[in-house]
Every structure is written in structure tokens, then in C-alpha cells.
Design a protein around this motif. Sequence first.
Motif, PDB file in Angstrom:
ATOM      1  N   VAL A 282       0.737  -0.987   0.099  1.00 45.42           N
ATOM      2  CA  VAL A 282       0.128   0.017  -0.150  1.00 45.42           C
ATOM      3  C   VAL A 282       1.005   1.030  -0.401  1.00 45.42           C
ATOM      4  CG1 VAL A 282      -1.664   1.606   1.338  1.00 45.42           C
ATOM      5  CG2 VAL A 282      -2.151  -1.516   1.379  1.00 45.42           C
ATOM      6  N   LYS A 283       1.860   1.422   0.667  1.00 45.51           N
ATOM      7  CA  LYS A 283       2.889   2.300   1.177  1.00 45.51           C
ATOM      8  C   LYS A 283       3.402   2.532  -0.261  1.00 45.51           C
ATOM      9  CE  LYS A 283       2.564   3.749   5.374  1.00 45.51           C
ATOM     10  NZ  LYS A 283       3.362   4.127   7.104  1.00 45.51           N
ATOM     11  N   ASP A 284       4.185   1.593  -0.354  1.00 46.46           N
ATOM     12  CA  ASP A 284       4.512   1.504  -1.952  1.00 46.46           C
ATOM     13  C   ASP A 284       4.643   1.886  -3.072  1.00 46.46           C
ATOM     14  OD1 ASP A 284       7.091   0.168  -0.877  1.00 46.46           O
ATOM     15  OD2 ASP A 284       6.416  -1.529  -0.837  1.00 46.46           O
ATOM     16  N   LEU A 285       2.983   1.266  -3.193  1.00 45.56           N
ATOM     17  CA  LEU A 285       2.584   2.017  -4.684  1.00 45.56           C
ATOM     18  C   LEU A 285       1.672   3.132  -4.503  1.00 45.56           C
ATOM     19  CD1 LEU A 285       1.032  -0.995  -6.387  1.00 45.56           C
ATOM     20  CD2 LEU A 285       3.432  -0.427  -6.207  1.00 45.56           C
ATOM     21  N   ASP A 286       1.251   4.126  -3.043  1.00 45.84           N
ATOM     22  CA  ASP A 286       0.734   4.709  -2.594  1.00 45.84           C
ATOM     23  C   ASP A 286      -1.340   5.193  -2.932  1.00 45.84           C
ATOM     24  OD1 ASP A 286      -0.451   7.436  -1.903  1.00 45.84           O
ATOM     25  OD2 ASP A 286       0.474   8.709  -3.836  1.00 45.84           O
ATOM     26  N   VAL A 287      -1.438   3.560  -2.847  1.00 50.78           N
ATOM     27  CA  VAL A 287      -3.040   3.232  -3.504  1.00 50.78           C
ATOM     28  C   VAL A 287      -3.422   3.342  -2.574  1.00 50.78           C
ATOM     29  CG1 VAL A 287      -2.050   2.853  -5.226  1.00 50.78           C
ATOM     30  CG2 VAL A 287      -2.453   0.847  -3.707  1.00 50.78           C
ATOM     31  N   HIS A 288      -5.052   2.910  -2.391  1.00 53.44           N
ATOM     32  CA  HIS A 288      -5.658   2.934  -1.603  1.00 53.44           C
ATOM     33  C   HIS A 288      -5.726   1.437  -0.832  1.00 53.44           C
ATOM     34  CE1 HIS A 288      -9.899   2.430   0.970  1.00 53.44           C
ATOM     35  NE2 HIS A 288      -9.572   3.155   1.435  1.00 53.44           N
ATOM     36  N   PRO A 289      -5.730   0.934   0.535  1.00 56.45           N
ATOM     37  CA  PRO A 289      -6.048  -0.673   0.813  1.00 56.45           C
ATOM     38  C   PRO A 289      -6.677  -1.391   0.129  1.00 56.45           C
ATOM     39  CG  PRO A 289      -5.339   1.195   2.621  1.00 56.45           C
ATOM     40  CD  PRO A 289      -6.173   1.912   1.439  1.00 56.45           C
ATOM     41  N   TYR A 290      -7.920  -1.215   0.049  1.00 55.14           N
ATOM     42  CA  TYR A 290      -8.788  -2.035  -0.709  1.00 55.14           C
ATOM     43  C   TYR A 290      -8.457  -2.566  -1.881  1.00 55.14           C
ATOM     44  CZ  TYR A 290     -13.717  -3.505  -1.778  1.00 55.14           C
ATOM     45  OH  TYR A 290     -14.575  -4.193  -1.693  1.00 55.14           O
ATOM     46  N   ARG A 291      -7.840  -1.096  -2.942  1.00 57.79           N
ATOM     47  CA  ARG A 291      -7.697  -1.429  -3.953  1.00 57.79           C
ATOM     48  C   ARG A 291      -6.459  -3.240  -4.272  1.00 57.79           C
ATOM     49  NH1 ARG A 291      -5.860   2.701  -8.265  1.00 57.79           N
ATOM     50  NH2 ARG A 291      -6.242   1.151  -9.387  1.00 57.79           N
ATOM     51  N   VAL A 292      -5.514  -2.909  -3.227  1.00 57.20           N
ATOM     52  CA  VAL A 292      -4.525  -3.929  -2.947  1.00 57.20           C
ATOM     53  C   VAL A 292      -5.052  -4.909  -2.405  1.00 57.20           C
ATOM     54  CG1 VAL A 292      -2.174  -4.822  -1.700  1.00 57.20           C
ATOM     55  CG2 VAL A 292      -2.684  -1.979  -2.731  1.00 57.20           C
ATOM     56  N   LYS A 293      -6.061  -5.225  -1.630  1.00 59.26           N
ATOM     57  CA  LYS A 293      -6.794  -6.304  -0.904  1.00 59.26           C
ATOM     58  C   LYS A 293      -7.621  -7.112  -1.816  1.00 59.26           C
ATOM     59  CE  LYS A 293      -8.849  -5.846   3.555  1.00 59.26           C
ATOM     60  NZ  LYS A 293      -7.717  -6.639   3.430  1.00 59.26           N
ATOM     61  N   LEU A 294      -8.592  -6.108  -3.143  1.00 55.42           N
ATOM     62  CA  LEU A 294      -8.294  -7.311  -4.335  1.00 55.42           C
ATOM     63  C   LEU A 294      -7.469  -7.650  -4.951  1.00 55.42           C
ATOM     64  CD1 LEU A 294     -11.627  -4.233  -4.710  1.00 55.42           C
ATOM     65  CD2 LEU A 294     -12.434  -6.635  -3.929  1.00 55.42           C
ATOM     66  N   ALA A 295      -6.886  -6.940  -5.479  1.00 53.03           N
ATOM     67  CA  ALA A 295      -6.098  -7.545  -6.184  1.00 53.03           C
ATOM     68  C   ALA A 295      -4.810  -8.948  -5.341  1.00 53.03           C
ATOM     69  CB  ALA A 295      -4.235  -6.338  -6.871  1.00 53.03           C
ATOM     70  N   LEU A 296      -4.964  -8.823  -4.166  1.00 55.13           N
ATOM     71  CA  LEU A 296      -3.774 -10.072  -3.649  1.00 55.13           C
ATOM     72  C   LEU A 296      -5.082 -10.934  -3.856  1.00 55.13           C
ATOM     73  CD1 LEU A 296      -2.444  -7.749  -0.307  1.00 55.13           C
ATOM     74  CD2 LEU A 296      -1.393  -8.806  -2.414  1.00 55.13           C
ATOM     75  N   LYS A 297      -6.491 -10.964  -3.595  1.00 55.14           N
ATOM     76  CA  LYS A 297      -7.544 -11.616  -3.789  1.00 55.14           C
ATOM     77  C   LYS A 297      -7.312 -12.435  -5.399  1.00 55.14           C
ATOM     78  CE  LYS A 297     -10.594 -10.668   0.021  1.00 55.14           C
ATOM     79  NZ  LYS A 297     -11.550  -9.865   0.552  1.00 55.14           N
ATOM     80  N   ASN A 298      -7.393 -11.500  -5.931  1.00 55.15           N
ATOM     81  CA  ASN A 298      -7.150 -12.071  -7.521  1.00 55.15           C
ATOM     82  C   ASN A 298      -6.329 -13.827  -7.917  1.00 55.15           C
ATOM     83  OD1 ASN A 298      -6.448 -11.995 -10.594  1.00 55.15           O
ATOM     84  ND2 ASN A 298      -8.903 -10.551 -10.317  1.00 55.15           N
ATOM     85  N   ARG A 299      -7.308 -14.146  -8.326  1.00 57.26           N
ATOM     86  CA  ARG A 299      -6.296 -15.927  -9.043  1.00 57.26           C
ATOM     87  C   ARG A 299      -5.280 -15.934 -10.413  1.00 57.26           C
ATOM     88  NH1 ARG A 299     -10.263 -20.435  -6.027  1.00 57.26           N
ATOM     89  NH2 ARG A 299     -10.175 -19.282  -4.463  1.00 57.26           N
ATOM     90  N   VAL A 300      -5.654 -15.046 -10.874  1.00 62.91           N
ATOM     91  CA  VAL A 300      -5.328 -14.764 -12.096  1.00 62.91           C
ATOM     92  C   VAL A 300      -3.548 -15.157 -12.143  1.00 62.91           C
ATOM     93  CG1 VAL A 300      -5.076 -13.748 -14.354  1.00 62.91           C
ATOM     94  CG2 VAL A 300      -7.091 -13.739 -13.228  1.00 62.91           C
ATOM     95  N   LYS A 301      -3.224 -15.680 -12.752  1.00 63.08           N
ATOM     96  CA  LYS A 301      -1.579 -15.688 -12.885  1.00 63.08           C
ATOM     97  C   LYS A 301      -0.778 -14.638 -13.392  1.00 63.08           C
ATOM     98  CE  LYS A 301      -1.424 -20.762 -12.457  1.00 63.08           C
ATOM     99  NZ  LYS A 301      -1.364 -21.962 -13.365  1.00 63.08           N
ATOM    100  N   ILE A 302       0.860 -14.606 -12.735  1.00 61.51           N
ATOM    101  CA  ILE A 302       1.337 -13.109 -13.422  1.00 61.51           C
ATOM    102  C   ILE A 302       1.573 -13.567 -15.067  1.00 61.51           C
ATOM    103  CG2 ILE A 302       3.507 -12.621 -13.616  1.00 61.51           C
ATOM    104  CD1 ILE A 302       3.534 -13.039 -10.145  1.00 61.51           C
ATOM    105  N   SER A 303       2.059 -14.671 -15.536  1.00 61.10           N
ATOM    106  CA  SER A 303       2.081 -15.035 -16.943  1.00 61.10           C
ATOM    107  C   SER A 303       0.614 -14.036 -17.565  1.00 61.10           C
ATOM    108  CB  SER A 303       2.762 -16.081 -17.266  1.00 61.10           C
ATOM    109  OG  SER A 303       1.551 -17.359 -16.759  1.00 61.10           O
ATOM    110  N   LYS A 304      -0.291 -14.411 -17.490  1.00 60.88           N
ATOM    111  CA  LYS A 304      -2.629 -14.222 -17.452  1.00 60.88           C
ATOM    112  C   LYS A 304      -2.218 -12.974 -18.261  1.00 60.88           C
ATOM    113  CE  LYS A 304      -6.037 -14.570 -19.571  1.00 60.88           C
ATOM    114  NZ  LYS A 304      -6.502 -15.728 -21.180  1.00 60.88           N
ATOM    115  N   LEU A 305      -1.677 -12.023 -17.072  1.00 60.30           N
ATOM    116  CA  LEU A 305      -1.841 -10.509 -16.801  1.00 60.30           C
ATOM    117  C   LEU A 305      -0.766  -9.364 -17.395  1.00 60.30           C
ATOM    118  CD1 LEU A 305      -1.673 -10.842 -12.954  1.00 60.30           C
ATOM    119  CD2 LEU A 305      -3.879  -9.820 -14.212  1.00 60.30           C
ATOM    120  N   GLU A 306       0.306 -10.586 -17.598  1.00 62.61           N
ATOM    121  CA  GLU A 306       1.529  -9.588 -18.411  1.00 62.61           C
ATOM    122  C   GLU A 306       1.282  -9.924 -19.696  1.00 62.61           C
ATOM    123  OE1 GLU A 306       5.080 -10.619 -15.159  1.00 62.61           O
ATOM    124  OE2 GLU A 306       5.072 -12.099 -17.653  1.00 62.61           O
ATOM    125  N   GLN A 307       0.420 -11.023 -20.728  1.00 66.45           N
ATOM    126  CA  GLN A 307      -0.317 -11.442 -21.552  1.00 66.45           C
ATOM    127  C   GLN A 307      -1.461 -10.260 -22.144  1.00 66.45           C
ATOM    128  OE1 GLN A 307       1.118 -13.033 -24.363  1.00 66.45           O
ATOM    129  NE2 GLN A 307      -0.130 -12.125 -25.364  1.00 66.45           N
TER     130      GLN A 307
END
Length: 328
Positions: free
Chosen positions: A273-298
Motif C-alpha cells: 500500500v505504501k510502496d504504490l501509494d494506493v488505497h488499501p482496498y485496491r491492494v486487498k482486491l488485487a491480492l485476492k485475484n487468482r489470475v496468474k502473473i503470466s496471464k496478466l502480463e499477456q
Amino acid sequence: MTLLSLFKNTNNNNPHTLIWSEDDFVNDYLAKSYAKEEKFKDLEHVIVDCETDGLDELIASLTESSLFSEQKLIMVKNPFFLTAKVPKKYQKQINDLVKIFENLADLEDVIVIVASYDKLDRRKKLTKTVLKQFNVVEPKIRSYEVGAITKALIKAEGYTITQSALQLLIERSDQVMDTVLSNYQKLKMAVTDNKITEKSVMQNVDLSLDQNIFAILESALNRNYQEAVDRLENQLREGTSPIQLLAVFENQLELLLVVKILAQRGRSEPQIVKDLDVHPYRVKLALKNRVKISKLEQLLRDAIELEFNYKNGTYHEDNFLKLFVLNV
């Protein structure tokens, strides 16, 4: 409790105040709240906009007695004299202001300066004088601080808000403080018992454009493709362009990707949260997301390529955007 006390004050015993940040809406909200405090209720309130009224009008207000009360509260807006861009023709007025501000103790009136600028010219004698003689309040709010500041502000104004309502208010305001305040003002007019609930937020605060677009991507990532396409078509009917939609998609995908990479490297949720300076809720949602890093990159590469093709005129039809959503 004054709203200004929610932020760092250089001398909160000094009524003469400089409110300084880039956010004009937040500055104005705080200045109006300060001017409405009980201790100033019997003062004549005067507003001087330096850009439209001029410095001569400001000097006159600072040096002339009030016809209506013993004291005035003088709200100074657009104080360009504190910036680097001051024409030489104003040198006499600048010198006069230095003398006035150096002798604030002799002034019966209260001065509130609202400076909505990124930077002040600290080299100038006038700016140095103001920074020394005034209580300086800098309401600069980071994204991850929006929730705490909003909650404290609502409490200070005598309202209550449930945690779920606060979360929804911040979500629907895109974690932007001036948007939060604007929507909060709607809620103050809508509620009758000073209690803000999740229901009142849902009824009075619309989803933002970013939120609507985020919902398209979220539905697609959860494989609710019909819902995603329906939401997409609604946005297109309302006039949102494919390029606008893709810009938000890319922003959301970048956040998901960076959060997952940082988490993979062992960073904790608060650290991210501090590193990215974004709201904690957005980080929480992102961490819950199950899509793989390789898929997100594509997906991010595909979105950038699609945006490029729309911008250079290769693509015109909305079907290319729909295909992207269906391939998420």
C-alpha cells in the motif's frame, strides 16, 4: 474540533492561516469550514480574489476598518504574490504586503490565505514572511490516507458513517479526496439523522467511470462474460470510447500485476500500500485475484497493442474491444 487539526499545523494557536496544497477543492472546503467556526461568527467576512480583484483591493481590505464590525475575517484566494510569476509592476504592492504581514500582531483582522499551488517561491521575502508569520497547514493527502482522513473529517463535523459505507464512498470516489468530499456533501444533504449508511451511499453516490470500467474487467476475469459484455455495451452506448476503456483496463491490469509481483517478493499488504501509494482496498482486491502473473502480463500486452491499433486508425469497430474482453 477544527478540520485543520486533522493535518500538520506549524502553529495552531495562530488564527492567521495559510492553507496550501495543489487541491483547490480540498483547500476551499477546509477554508470554508474554518471560517464558519464559532470564534469567527461575529466577524465580517470578506473574500478577496487576487487574480480578479487585484492586489490594491487586497491591501485596502487589510488596512481599512470595517463598517460593520470591529474585526474582519479576510479570505485571500489565488495569492499569486507567493509564486514565482509576479510581474515587476506589482513591486510596490509586494513591498506593502511585506510590511503588513511583518506586523500581523498590530492587525485586528484575521487573515486566511488559500494557496492552491504546487510550489511557492520560498526565495522571496514576502513568501518567507508569510511562512513565518502564519499558521501553515498543508492538507496533502496520499491515496492510502484518504479513508482515515475522511472518517476523521466526518466525525469532526458531527456525522457518523459505518465502515462499509465509508468503504463504498471511497470506492465510488476512486480514492480521490476532492471527489470524496463532493460526494460527502451530497450525503449530508440526503441524510436526516446525521448517520451515513451503506444504503444512503448506494442511493446517492453513483459509480464512477473508472468503477464501471473496472466492473467490466472484474466480470471478465471471473469468467462472467455475458455480464462483462453487457456492461461494456452500456459504456459504449453512453459515449465512452474504446481508447478510454482500454486506458482504464491497462491501469487496472498494471496494478494487479505489480501487486502480485511485490507479494511474490515477500512484501506485506501494508508495505505494498505504501510502496504504490494506493488505497488499501485496491491492494486487498488485487491480492485476492487468482489470475496468474503470466496471464496478466499477456493481457496487458494485448490491451496496449489494441489501444495502439485504435489510435493509429487500424481498428474502428467496437468488436475488437469485445473480443479482447471475451479473451480475458
